[in-house]
Scaffold this motif. Structure first.
Motif, PDB file in Angstrom:
ATOM      1  N   PHE A 139       3.301 -11.670 -10.591  1.00 18.41           N
ATOM      2  CA  PHE A 139       3.709 -12.140  -9.267  1.00 18.41           C
ATOM      3  C   PHE A 139       3.498 -11.052  -8.223  1.00 18.41           C
ATOM      4  CE2 PHE A 139       7.032 -12.924  -5.998  1.00 18.41           C
ATOM      5  CZ  PHE A 139       6.569 -14.146  -5.540  1.00 18.41           C
ATOM      6  N   CYS A 140       3.903  -9.844  -8.540  1.00 21.39           N
ATOM      7  CA  CYS A 140       3.744  -8.720  -7.611  1.00 21.39           C
ATOM      8  C   CYS A 140       2.264  -8.465  -7.323  1.00 21.39           C
ATOM      9  CB  CYS A 140       4.409  -7.469  -8.194  1.00 21.39           C
ATOM     10  SG  CYS A 140       4.484  -6.101  -7.044  1.00 21.39           S
ATOM     11  N   ALA A 141       1.436  -8.484  -8.352  1.00 14.35           N
ATOM     12  CA  ALA A 141      -0.002  -8.250  -8.163  1.00 14.35           C
ATOM     13  C   ALA A 141      -0.624  -9.350  -7.304  1.00 14.35           C
ATOM     14  CB  ALA A 141      -0.705  -8.163  -9.515  1.00 14.35           C
ATOM     15  N   LEU A 142      -0.260 -10.586  -7.560  1.00 15.11           N
ATOM     16  CA  LEU A 142      -0.830 -11.693  -6.789  1.00 15.11           C
ATOM     17  C   LEU A 142      -0.325 -11.698  -5.350  1.00 15.11           C
ATOM     18  CD1 LEU A 142      -0.786 -14.534  -9.473  1.00 15.11           C
ATOM     19  CD2 LEU A 142      -2.790 -13.335  -8.553  1.00 15.11           C
ATOM     20  N   LEU A 143       0.953 -11.393  -5.151  1.00 14.40           N
ATOM     21  CA  LEU A 143       1.491 -11.343  -3.793  1.00 14.40           C
ATOM     22  C   LEU A 143       0.846 -10.202  -3.005  1.00 14.40           C
ATOM     23  CD1 LEU A 143       3.441 -12.709  -1.850  1.00 14.40           C
ATOM     24  CD2 LEU A 143       5.254 -11.240  -2.742  1.00 14.40           C
ATOM     25  N   THR A 144       0.638  -9.070  -3.657  1.00 11.74           N
ATOM     26  CA  THR A 144      -0.044  -7.949  -3.021  1.00 11.74           C
ATOM     27  C   THR A 144      -1.468  -8.341  -2.650  1.00 11.74           C
ATOM     28  OG1 THR A 144       1.304  -6.335  -4.210  1.00 11.74           O
ATOM     29  CG2 THR A 144      -0.811  -5.550  -3.339  1.00 11.74           C
ATOM     30  N   ARG A 145      -2.153  -9.000  -3.568  1.00  8.97           N
ATOM     31  CA  ARG A 145      -3.523  -9.444  -3.313  1.00  8.97           C
ATOM     32  C   ARG A 145      -3.560 -10.435  -2.144  1.00  8.97           C
ATOM     33  NH1 ARG A 145      -7.152 -12.388  -7.951  1.00  8.97           N
ATOM     34  NH2 ARG A 145      -8.924 -12.893  -6.648  1.00  8.97           N
ATOM     35  N   PHE A 146      -2.598 -11.354  -2.089  1.00 10.85           N
ATOM     36  CA  PHE A 146      -2.509 -12.332  -1.010  1.00 10.85           C
ATOM     37  C   PHE A 146      -2.285 -11.624   0.324  1.00 10.85           C
ATOM     38  CE2 PHE A 146      -0.148 -15.487   1.522  1.00 10.85           C
ATOM     39  CZ  PHE A 146      -0.987 -16.591   1.410  1.00 10.85           C
ATOM     40  N   ASN A 147      -1.340 -10.679   0.366  1.00  7.35           N
ATOM     41  CA  ASN A 147      -1.075  -9.929   1.599  1.00  7.35           C
ATOM     42  C   ASN A 147      -2.283  -9.108   2.024  1.00  7.35           C
ATOM     43  OD1 ASN A 147       1.528 -10.763   2.305  1.00  7.35           O
ATOM     44  ND2 ASN A 147       2.447  -9.392   0.811  1.00  7.35           N
ATOM     45  N   ASP A 148      -2.987  -8.517   1.054  1.00  4.00           N
ATOM     46  CA  ASP A 148      -4.202  -7.759   1.378  1.00  4.00           C
ATOM     47  C   ASP A 148      -5.263  -8.668   1.987  1.00  4.00           C
ATOM     48  OD1 ASP A 148      -3.024  -5.440   0.423  1.00  4.00           O
ATOM     49  OD2 ASP A 148      -4.140  -5.433  -1.473  1.00  4.00           O
ATOM     50  N   ALA A 149      -5.395  -9.889   1.448  1.00  2.00           N
ATOM     51  CA  ALA A 149      -6.369 -10.843   1.991  1.00  2.00           C
ATOM     52  C   ALA A 149      -5.993 -11.241   3.417  1.00  2.00           C
ATOM     53  CB  ALA A 149      -6.470 -12.075   1.093  1.00  2.00           C
ATOM     54  N   LEU A 150      -4.698 -11.444   3.677  1.00  2.00           N
ATOM     55  CA  LEU A 150      -4.250 -11.755   5.038  1.00  2.00           C
ATOM     56  C   LEU A 150      -4.561 -10.596   5.985  1.00  2.00           C
ATOM     57  CD1 LEU A 150      -0.767 -13.468   4.489  1.00  2.00           C
ATOM     58  CD2 LEU A 150      -2.818 -14.520   5.462  1.00  2.00           C
ATOM     59  N   SER A 151      -4.283  -9.380   5.545  1.00  2.00           N
ATOM     60  CA  SER A 151      -4.561  -8.199   6.379  1.00  2.00           C
ATOM     61  C   SER A 151      -6.045  -8.057   6.670  1.00  2.00           C
ATOM     62  CB  SER A 151      -4.044  -6.929   5.698  1.00  2.00           C
ATOM     63  OG  SER A 151      -2.653  -6.940   5.642  1.00  2.00           O
ATOM     64  N   ALA A 152      -6.861  -8.270   5.646  1.00  2.00           N
ATOM     65  CA  ALA A 152      -8.311  -8.161   5.828  1.00  2.00           C
ATOM     66  C   ALA A 152      -8.814  -9.221   6.799  1.00  2.00           C
ATOM     67  CB  ALA A 152      -9.020  -8.288   4.473  1.00  2.00           C
ATOM     68  N   ARG A 153      -8.266 -10.423   6.692  1.00  2.00           N
ATOM     69  CA  ARG A 153      -8.670 -11.504   7.597  1.00  2.00           C
ATOM     70  C   ARG A 153      -8.285 -11.166   9.036  1.00  2.00           C
ATOM     71  NH1 ARG A 153      -7.521 -16.261  10.131  1.00  2.00           N
ATOM     72  NH2 ARG A 153      -9.017 -17.940   9.808  1.00  2.00           N
ATOM     73  N   GLN A 154      -7.072 -10.623   9.205  1.00  2.00           N
ATOM     74  CA  GLN A 154      -6.641 -10.235  10.553  1.00  2.00           C
ATOM     75  C   GLN A 154      -7.547  -9.144  11.116  1.00  2.00           C
ATOM     76  OE1 GLN A 154      -2.444  -9.381   9.665  1.00  2.00           O
ATOM     77  NE2 GLN A 154      -1.926 -10.919  11.207  1.00  2.00           N
ATOM     78  N   ALA A 155      -7.867  -8.159  10.292  1.00  2.00           N
ATOM     79  CA  ALA A 155      -8.722  -7.065  10.737  1.00  2.00           C
ATOM     80  C   ALA A 155     -10.117  -7.576  11.108  1.00  2.00           C
ATOM     81  CB  ALA A 155      -8.816  -5.993   9.658  1.00  2.00           C
ATOM     82  N   ALA A 156     -10.640  -8.497  10.308  1.00  2.00           N
ATOM     83  CA  ALA A 156     -11.969  -9.040  10.558  1.00  2.00           C
ATOM     84  C   ALA A 156     -12.016  -9.849  11.849  1.00  2.00           C
ATOM     85  CB  ALA A 156     -12.416  -9.911   9.381  1.00  2.00           C
TER      86      ALA A 156
END
Length: 169
Positions: A139-156
């Protein structure tokens, strides 16, 4: 222009995912996932994330803090002001450039952050008490991955939010 990347087979799953994320966001905001006991709900999300970042990365200027959190400097300035006023964060002169200001966690801020972390850790333990260690890790790994994807999308998309990005605590 947005491209639909879903297929007929995963539409239902993605509908469920977006609904569960929305429910999670609402419940997290309602409870602020603030922990248990007297510490519950005692520190807002922005303050927690700012203090956590200063603890993990050490003293830094407003611009560096804003950059590391993916938010603009004016937001950091606004959110840090009450933390300075209450003695949780100290403003000091930069060691190499006395004109520049550096923000750092005060001893009081460190103690308060430790208290809030402990309370939140206890809440996470209660919420996942019947989960296997592997389930918590997944759960922690997937939530981290999800948050990283959101951050990357915002940055892009050049988006800087008014709220600090999630960090591991």
């Amino acid at each position: 222009m947005s491209t639909d990347v879903t297929t007929a087979g995963d539409t239902g799953l993605l509908d469920t995912l977006q609904h569960e994320v929305a429910v999670f966001a609402r419940r997290a905001e309602q409870t602020r996932l603030g922990g248990v006991g007297q510490v519950r709900n005692s520190m807002d999300r922005a303050a927690y994330l700012l203090l956590n970042r200063l603890d993990k990365e050490g003293p830094m200027g407003v611009k560096a803090l804003a950059g590391s959190m993916g938010i603009d400097s004016s937001t950091v300035t606004r959110q840090v002001a009450p933390l300075v006023d209450t003695g949780l964060v100290k403003r000091t002169s930069h060691p190499e450039d006395g004109r520049a200001v550096v923000l750092q966690l005060s001893p009081r801020g460190q103690a308060r952050l430790d208290e809030v972390r402990s309370s939140r850790r206890q809440l996470m333990a209660e919420l996942t008490h019947d989960w296997a260690q592997e389930e918590r890790e997944t759960f922690c790994a997937l939530l981290t991955r999800f948050n990283d994807a959101l951050s990357a999308r915002q940055a892009a998309h050049g988006v800087t939010g008014s709220e600090p990005a999630a960090t591991t605590s």
